[in-house]
Motif scaffolding. Sequence first.
Motif, short mmCIF file in Angstrom:
data_model
loop_
_atom_site.label_atom_id
_atom_site.label_comp_id
_atom_site.label_asym_id
_atom_site.label_seq_id
_atom_site.Cartn_x
_atom_site.Cartn_y
_atom_site.Cartn_z
N UNK A 64 2.86 -15.97 65.55
CA UNK A 64 2.22 -15.50 66.79
C UNK A 64 2.27 -16.66 67.78
N UNK A 65 2.76 -16.36 69.00
CA UNK A 65 2.95 -17.40 70.01
C UNK A 65 2.51 -16.89 71.37
N UNK A 103 9.55 -12.76 84.18
CA UNK A 103 10.33 -13.34 83.08
C UNK A 103 9.40 -14.08 82.14
N UNK A 104 9.79 -14.10 80.86
CA UNK A 104 9.03 -14.85 79.86
C UNK A 104 10.02 -15.44 78.87
N UNK A 105 9.72 -16.65 78.43
CA UNK A 105 10.56 -17.31 77.44
C UNK A 105 10.24 -16.77 76.05
N UNK A 106 11.27 -16.39 75.33
CA UNK A 106 11.10 -15.98 73.94
C UNK A 106 10.78 -17.24 73.14
N UNK A 107 9.79 -17.18 72.25
CA UNK A 107 9.47 -18.37 71.46
C UNK A 107 10.71 -18.91 70.72
N UNK A 108 10.80 -20.23 70.66
CA UNK A 108 11.95 -20.89 70.03
C UNK A 108 12.20 -20.37 68.61
N UNK A 109 11.15 -20.21 67.83
CA UNK A 109 11.32 -19.71 66.46
C UNK A 109 11.95 -18.32 66.44
N UNK A 110 11.63 -17.49 67.43
CA UNK A 110 12.22 -16.16 67.51
C UNK A 110 13.67 -16.24 67.99
N UNK A 124 1.25 -12.55 74.44
CA UNK A 124 1.39 -12.97 73.05
C UNK A 124 2.59 -12.30 72.42
N UNK A 125 3.36 -13.08 71.70
CA UNK A 125 4.47 -12.59 70.88
C UNK A 125 3.98 -12.54 69.44
N UNK A 173 9.81 -7.85 67.14
CA UNK A 173 8.57 -8.52 67.54
C UNK A 173 7.93 -7.75 68.68
N UNK A 174 6.63 -7.94 68.81
CA UNK A 174 5.87 -7.28 69.86
C UNK A 174 5.46 -8.28 70.92
N UNK A 175 5.21 -7.75 72.13
CA UNK A 175 4.68 -8.54 73.23
C UNK A 175 3.39 -7.85 73.68
N UNK A 176 2.31 -8.62 73.70
CA UNK A 176 0.97 -8.07 73.92
C UNK A 176 0.24 -8.73 75.07
#
Length: 148
Positions: free
Chosen positions: A7-8, A17-24, A112-113, A120-123
């Motif tokens: 969870x990020x 725009x939003x950056x996708x977490x690096x781990x994802x 939140x990812x 994955x979800x975006x909340x």
Amino acid sequence: MNIFRGRYQHSLDDKGRVAIPQKFRESLDGPEKGGGSLVITVEPDECLVVYPESAWRELEEKVGALPQMNEDLKTYLRFTIGWATDVQPDRQGRILIPQPLRDFAHLERDVWFVGLLNKFEIWNGDRLAQLTGKERIQSVSAALSGLF
């Protein structure tokens, strides 16, 4: 295989725009493990769900093999497939979330990812907190205890 977990929290910019977490990004399809097309659609819980293109194609094949005259399936298709939007991460690993999708999921500045294995979800953080409170988790854990 794409595996997303964790969870990020990230922030939407003024353009949506939003950056996708690096781990994802490391789990995404594409030549540089961070590229590749994605499909964003809506969930009934008023969040967005993001599929790598390969996982989305698998879902389309499964759904396409079902009896298309089923009224429940038609409703599902209108909702999930009807809202689906293709997006491509830019070189910084950002995606543009279209305004109608941001409105549906009540996305504001901080989002939140949440990893869900092959997607994955975006909340909106407040909505996520409402659905993941201690009592709800205990109830769901008890209901699913026989599956594990």
